[in-house]
Design an enzyme around this catalytic site. Structure first.
Site, PDB file in Angstrom:
ATOM      1  N   CYS A  96       4.259   9.342   0.296  1.00 46.88           N
ATOM      2  CA  CYS A  96       2.870   9.786   0.269  1.00 46.88           C
ATOM      3  C   CYS A  96       2.682  10.793  -0.857  1.00 46.88           C
ATOM      4  O   CYS A  96       3.446  11.749  -0.977  1.00 46.88           O
ATOM      5  CB  CYS A  96       2.479  10.399   1.607  1.00 46.88           C
ATOM      6  SG  CYS A  96       0.799  11.036   1.608  1.00 46.88           S
ATOM      7  N   HIS A 152       5.305   4.484  12.661  1.00 45.45           N
ATOM      8  CA  HIS A 152       5.240   4.424  11.184  1.00 45.45           C
ATOM      9  C   HIS A 152       6.162   5.531  10.665  1.00 45.45           C
ATOM     10  O   HIS A 152       5.741   6.657  10.435  1.00 45.45           O
ATOM     11  CB  HIS A 152       3.783   4.661  10.757  1.00 45.45           C
ATOM     12  CG  HIS A 152       3.539   4.696   9.283  1.00 45.45           C
ATOM     13  ND1 HIS A 152       2.907   3.680   8.591  1.00 45.45           N
ATOM     14  CD2 HIS A 152       3.812   5.635   8.346  1.00 45.45           C
ATOM     15  CE1 HIS A 152       2.810   4.004   7.314  1.00 45.45           C
ATOM     16  NE2 HIS A 152       3.355   5.179   7.131  1.00 45.45           N
ATOM     17  N   ARG A 175       0.841  -1.211   0.000  1.00 45.08           N
ATOM     18  CA  ARG A 175       0.000   0.000   0.000  1.00 45.08           C
ATOM     19  C   ARG A 175       0.879   1.266   0.000  1.00 45.08           C
ATOM     20  O   ARG A 175       1.034   1.934  -1.020  1.00 45.08           O
ATOM     21  CB  ARG A 175      -0.946  -0.035   1.217  1.00 45.08           C
ATOM     22  CG  ARG A 175      -2.074   0.982   1.143  1.00 45.08           C
ATOM     23  CD  ARG A 175      -1.686   2.389   1.564  1.00 45.08           C
ATOM     24  NE  ARG A 175      -1.141   2.469   2.916  1.00 45.08           N
ATOM     25  CZ  ARG A 175      -0.618   3.581   3.408  1.00 45.08           C
ATOM     26  NH1 ARG A 175      -0.561   4.688   2.686  1.00 45.08           N
ATOM     27  NH2 ARG A 175      -0.105   3.598   4.633  1.00 45.08           N
ATOM     28  N   ASP A 176       1.505   1.578   1.119  1.00 43.35           N
ATOM     29  CA  ASP A 176       2.313   2.811   1.204  1.00 43.35           C
ATOM     30  C   ASP A 176       3.465   2.742   0.205  1.00 43.35           C
ATOM     31  O   ASP A 176       3.819   3.731  -0.439  1.00 43.35           O
ATOM     32  CB  ASP A 176       2.859   2.964   2.633  1.00 43.35           C
ATOM     33  CG  ASP A 176       3.079   4.419   3.039  1.00 43.35           C
ATOM     34  OD1 ASP A 176       3.134   5.286   2.150  1.00 43.35           O
ATOM     35  OD2 ASP A 176       3.220   4.681   4.249  1.00 43.35           O
ATOM     36  N   ASN A 178       8.965   4.326   3.446  1.00 42.01           N
ATOM     37  CA  ASN A 178       9.008   3.929   4.855  1.00 42.01           C
ATOM     38  C   ASN A 178      10.379   3.346   5.146  1.00 42.01           C
ATOM     39  O   ASN A 178      11.100   2.950   4.243  1.00 42.01           O
ATOM     40  CB  ASN A 178       7.981   2.822   5.116  1.00 42.01           C
ATOM     41  CG  ASN A 178       6.565   3.284   4.914  1.00 42.01           C
ATOM     42  OD1 ASN A 178       6.046   3.249   3.806  1.00 42.01           O
ATOM     43  ND2 ASN A 178       5.944   3.742   5.968  1.00 42.01           N
ATOM     44  N   HIS A 180       8.819   7.226   8.085  1.00 38.77           N
ATOM     45  CA  HIS A 180       9.418   7.307   6.747  1.00 38.77           C
ATOM     46  C   HIS A 180      10.885   7.694   6.923  1.00 38.77           C
ATOM     47  O   HIS A 180      11.275   8.292   7.938  1.00 38.77           O
ATOM     48  CB  HIS A 180       8.648   8.301   5.876  1.00 38.77           C
ATOM     49  CG  HIS A 180       7.335   7.737   5.399  1.00 38.77           C
ATOM     50  ND1 HIS A 180       7.163   7.231   4.140  1.00 38.77           N
ATOM     51  CD2 HIS A 180       6.154   7.549   6.038  1.00 38.77           C
ATOM     52  CE1 HIS A 180       5.924   6.779   4.017  1.00 38.77           C
ATOM     53  NE2 HIS A 180       5.286   6.959   5.152  1.00 38.77           N
TER      54      HIS A 180
HETATM   55  P1  HMG Z   1     -13.611  14.012  -1.356  1.00 33.46           P
HETATM   56  O1  HMG Z   1     -13.419  14.579  -2.682  1.00 33.46           O
HETATM   57  O2  HMG Z   1     -13.588  14.934  -0.195  1.00 33.46           O
HETATM   58  O3  HMG Z   1     -14.891  13.083  -1.196  1.00 33.46           O
HETATM   59  O4  HMG Z   1     -12.489  12.899  -1.168  1.00 33.46           O
HETATM   60  P2  HMG Z   1     -16.280  13.071  -1.859  1.00 33.46           P
HETATM   61  O5  HMG Z   1     -17.105  12.210  -0.946  1.00 33.46           O
HETATM   62  O6  HMG Z   1     -16.733  14.465  -2.181  1.00 33.46           O
HETATM   63  O7  HMG Z   1     -16.063  12.262  -3.238  1.00 33.46           O
HETATM   64  C1  HMG Z   1     -15.400  12.786  -4.362  1.00 33.46           C
HETATM   65  C2  HMG Z   1     -15.234  11.701  -5.405  1.00 33.46           C
HETATM   66  O8  HMG Z   1     -14.439  10.633  -4.880  1.00 33.46           O
HETATM   67  C3  HMG Z   1     -16.540  11.053  -5.834  1.00 33.46           C
HETATM   68  O9  HMG Z   1     -16.366  10.616  -7.185  1.00 33.46           O
HETATM   69  C4  HMG Z   1     -16.625   9.853  -4.943  1.00 33.46           C
HETATM   70  O10 HMG Z   1     -17.421   8.829  -5.491  1.00 33.46           O
HETATM   71  C5  HMG Z   1     -15.184   9.421  -4.874  1.00 33.46           C
HETATM   72  P3  HMG Z   1     -16.886  11.465  -8.436  1.00 33.46           P
HETATM   73  O11 HMG Z   1     -18.337  11.672  -8.163  1.00 33.46           O
HETATM   74  O12 HMG Z   1     -16.087  12.754  -8.433  1.00 33.46           O
HETATM   75  O13 HMG Z   1     -16.563  10.594  -9.614  1.00 33.46           O
HETATM   76  N1  HMG Z   1     -14.880   8.692  -3.651  1.00 33.46           N
HETATM   77  C6  HMG Z   1     -14.342   7.463  -3.610  1.00 33.46           C
HETATM   78  N2  HMG Z   1     -13.972   6.614  -4.580  1.00 33.46           N
HETATM   79  C7  HMG Z   1     -13.460   5.433  -4.178  1.00 33.46           C
HETATM   80  N3  HMG Z   1     -13.288   5.084  -2.887  1.00 33.46           N
HETATM   81  C8  HMG Z   1     -13.643   5.912  -1.904  1.00 33.46           C
HETATM   82  C9  HMG Z   1     -14.201   7.155  -2.254  1.00 33.46           C
HETATM   83  N4  HMG Z   1     -14.652   8.201  -1.534  1.00 33.46           N
HETATM   84  C10 HMG Z   1     -15.059   9.131  -2.395  1.00 33.46           C
HETATM   85  N5  HMG Z   1     -13.466   5.560  -0.638  1.00 33.46           N
HETATM   86  C11 HMG Z   1     -11.242  11.119  -0.132  1.00 33.46           C
HETATM   87  C12 HMG Z   1     -12.233  12.257   0.058  1.00 33.46           C
HETATM   88  C13 HMG Z   1     -10.688  10.728   1.209  1.00 33.46           C
HETATM   89  C14 HMG Z   1     -11.970   9.946  -0.751  1.00 33.46           C
HETATM   90  C15 HMG Z   1     -10.138  11.602  -1.092  1.00 33.46           C
HETATM   91  O14 HMG Z   1      -9.599  12.768  -0.551  1.00 33.46           O
HETATM   92  C16 HMG Z   1      -9.048  10.587  -1.302  1.00 33.46           C
HETATM   93  O15 HMG Z   1      -9.265   9.546  -1.906  1.00 33.46           O
HETATM   94  N6  HMG Z   1      -7.839  10.898  -0.856  1.00 33.46           N
HETATM   95  C17 HMG Z   1      -6.702  10.037  -1.024  1.00 33.46           C
HETATM   96  C18 HMG Z   1      -5.913  10.044   0.234  1.00 33.46           C
HETATM   97  C19 HMG Z   1      -4.815   9.004   0.195  1.00 33.46           C
HETATM   98  O16 HMG Z   1      -5.026   7.884  -0.240  1.00 33.46           O
HETATM   99  N7  HMG Z   1      -3.633   9.402   0.663  1.00 33.46           N
HETATM  100  C20 HMG Z   1      -2.535   8.504   0.771  1.00 33.46           C
HETATM  101  C21 HMG Z   1      -2.726   7.535   1.905  1.00 33.46           C
HETATM  102  S1  HMG Z   1      -2.442   8.269   3.503  1.00 33.46           S
HETATM  103  C22 HMG Z   1      -0.740   8.083   3.762  1.00 33.46           C
HETATM  104  O17 HMG Z   1      -0.025   7.649   2.889  1.00 33.46           O
HETATM  105  C23 HMG Z   1      -0.202   8.382   5.136  1.00 33.46           C
HETATM  106  C24 HMG Z   1       0.062   7.126   5.966  1.00 33.46           C
HETATM  107  O18 HMG Z   1       0.952   6.254   5.303  1.00 33.46           O
HETATM  108  C25 HMG Z   1       0.642   7.513   7.340  1.00 33.46           C
HETATM  109  C26 HMG Z   1       1.855   8.447   7.227  1.00 33.46           C
HETATM  110  O19 HMG Z   1       2.845   8.085   6.542  1.00 33.46           O
HETATM  111  O20 HMG Z   1       1.777   9.499   7.824  1.00 33.46           O
HETATM  112  C27 HMG Z   1      -1.256   6.339   6.235  1.00 33.46           C
HETATM  113 MG    MG Z   2       3.062   6.400   5.319  1.00 30.93          MG
END
Ligand code: HMG
Ligand code: MG
Length: 299
Positions: free
Chosen positions: A240, A207, A15-16, A249, A209
Site C-alpha cells: 500500500c 486480506h 490492483r493491490d 499480499n 499482507h
Molecule cells: P480528496 O483529496 O480528499 O478528495 O481525495 P477531493 O474530493 O477533495 O478531490 C481531490 C482531487 O482528486 C480532485 O482533483 C478530484 O477530482 C480528484 P483536482 O481538482 O485536484 O484535480 N478525485 C478523483 N479522481 C479520480 N477518481 C476519484 C477521485 N476522487 C477525487 N475517485 C481520495 C480523496 C479518496 C480520492 C484520495 O484520497 C485518493 O485517491 N486516495 C488514494 C487511496 C488509495 O488508492 N489507496 C490505496 C488503496 S487502499 C489499500 O491498498 C488497502 C487495501 O488493500 C486493504 C489493506 O491492505 O488494508 C484495500
Molecule cells: Mg491491501
C-alpha cells in the site's frame, strides 16, 4: 469451528499487487495478467482502482483496464471506488462489483483517503446507495485490523465496530486487511472472533499482507475459525502506498498450495497460476515472492 470445505480466492494482484509499482506498467500487461488469472480459475479479480491519479498514478488507466477486459463467464471483475466520483466512472465502464475502503485506524484513514473514519463512512453511504440503484454489489475493506503504521496496536473492538458499520450500510462482505502484515495467528484469531460477533463469519474475508512472513500462519488460524474467503496476490506482488515498507499480499500460489494440502477446494489450477506469477514478475522486473511459485518454476 472446522475448516471450510471450499474457499473463494479474491485475486487482488492487478490492483493491490500493482498499485505501488514505481515504474509505469502498460495497460496491455495488466489486461494480459487479468486474462491469465481468469484462465487459471480465479473467479474474482480486483482489476482496477478508481482513485485519484495524483494519489496513485499506477491506477490512472482504470477506465482502459476496466473496458479492455475480455470478460469470462463466471468471473467477477471488480474495482475500488472510494467515493461517488469513482463509482460513476466505474459504472460507465460496466463494472459489476465495487469496493469501498475504510480503516480501523484514524491516522491511516487520514493518510490513505484524506478523511476521518466517521467521515469515510459518511462518504460511503451515497456510494452504496448509488451502487444499489445500479444493481452493483459492494464489498467493504477495513485496513489496519492487526496494527497500524502510525498508531501501532489496534483494538479488535474498533475493527468490529467499523466492520459492522460497513455491513449495516450494505456491504455484502467485509474484507479485513492486515495492511502492514504485523499480525500473528493468535491475534488474528482474536480479531476474527471479535468481528464475527458483529458480522456473520460467512460475510468475512481475510486480506493479509506478508511483510513479516506471518500471512499463511494467520490464514491457517482464521480458516480454523471458519473464514472462507481469502484475498491474495499472484507472486505476492504489492503493497500500500500509504503504509511505508509494507510488502505484498500473501501469494495466491502459496494459499492454493496450503488449501490443496488441507483438502479445501478452491477450483484453481496451481500450475497455471504459478506460470502466471513467473510471467508477471519477469514482465515487470520484480522478484517472485511466492515460495511455491519459485519452487514449481524450478522443476
Ligand atoms: P480528496 O483529496 O480528499 O478528495 O481525495 P477531493 O474530493 O477533495 O478531490 C481531490 C482531487 O482528486 C480532485 O482533483 C478530484 O477530482 C480528484 P483536482 O481538482 O485536484 O484535480 N478525485 C478523483 N479522481 C479520480 N477518481 C476519484 C477521485 N476522487 C477525487 N475517485 C481520495 C480523496 C479518496 C480520492 C484520495 O484520497 C485518493 O485517491 N486516495 C488514494 C487511496 C488509495 O488508492 N489507496 C490505496 C488503496 S487502499 C489499500 O491498498 C488497502 C487495501 O488493500 C486493504 C489493506 O491492505 O488494508 C484495500
Ligand atoms: Mg491491501
Amino acid at each position: 469451528m472446522a475448516f471450510p470445505q471450499t474457499v473463494r480466492l479474491v485475486e487482488v494482484g492487478p490492483r493491490d499487487g500493482l498499485q505501488n509499482e514505481p515504474e509505469p506498467i502498460n495497460t496491455a500487461t495488466k489486461l494480459e495478467l487479468i486474462e491469465r488469472l481468469g484462465a487459471a480459475g480465479l473467479t474474482y479479480i480486483e482489476a482496477a482502482s478508481f482513485v485519484s491519479p495524483k494519489w496513485v498514478p499506477q491506477m490512472a488507466d482504470h477506465r482502459e483496464v476496466m473496458q479492455g477486459i475480455r470478460r469470462r463467464k463466471g468471473v467477477t471483475y471488480s474495482a475500488l471506488t472510494p467515493n461517488l466520483k469513482g463509482l460513476e466512472a466505474a459504472l460507465e465502464c460496466g463494472v459489476e462489483e465495487v469496493a469501498v475502503f475504510g480503516a480501523a485506524s484514524e491516522a491511516f484513514s487520514q493518510k490513505n483517503i484524506n478523511c476521518s473514519v466517521a467521515e469515510s463512512l459518511e462518504r460511503f453511504a451515497p456510494v452504496l446507495e448509488r451502487a444499489r440503484e445500479a444493481n452493483v454489489r459492494v464489498r467493504g475493506y477495513v485496513s489496519c485490523v492487526l496494527g497500524c503504521p502510525y498508531e501501532g496496536e489496534i483494538a479488535p473492538a474498533k475493527v468490529a465496530e467499523v466492520s459492522k458499520a460497513l455491513y449495516d450500510m450494505g456491504c455484502y462482505e467485509v474484507s479485513l486487511g492486515d495492511t502492514i502484515g504485523t499480525g500473528t495467528p493468535l491475534k488474528a484469531k482474536r480479531m476474527i472472533e471479535a468481528v464475527a460477533r458483529e458480522v456473520p463469519m460467512d460475510r468475512l474475508a481475510a486480506h493479509f499482507h506478508d511483510t513479516y512472513g506471518q500471512a499463511l500462519a494467520n490464514l491457517y488460524a482464521v480458516l480454523e475459525e471458519g473464514v472462507a474467503v481469502i484475498d491474495s496476490s499472484v507472486a505476492g506482488l504489492g503493497g500500500c502506498p500509504y503504509a511505508k515498507g509494507a510488502s505484498g499480499n500473501v501469494a495466491s500460489e502459496d494459499v492454493v498450495y496450503l488449501l490443496d494440502g488441507l483438502g479445501i477446494q478452491s477450483g484453481i489450477d496451481l500450475d497455471a497460476l504459478a506460470a502466471t506469477g513467473t510471467w508477471i514478475t519477469q514482465a515487470i522486473g520484480r522478484p517472485n515472492r511466492s515460495k511455491v511459485g519459485v519452487a514449481l518454476s524450478a522443476q
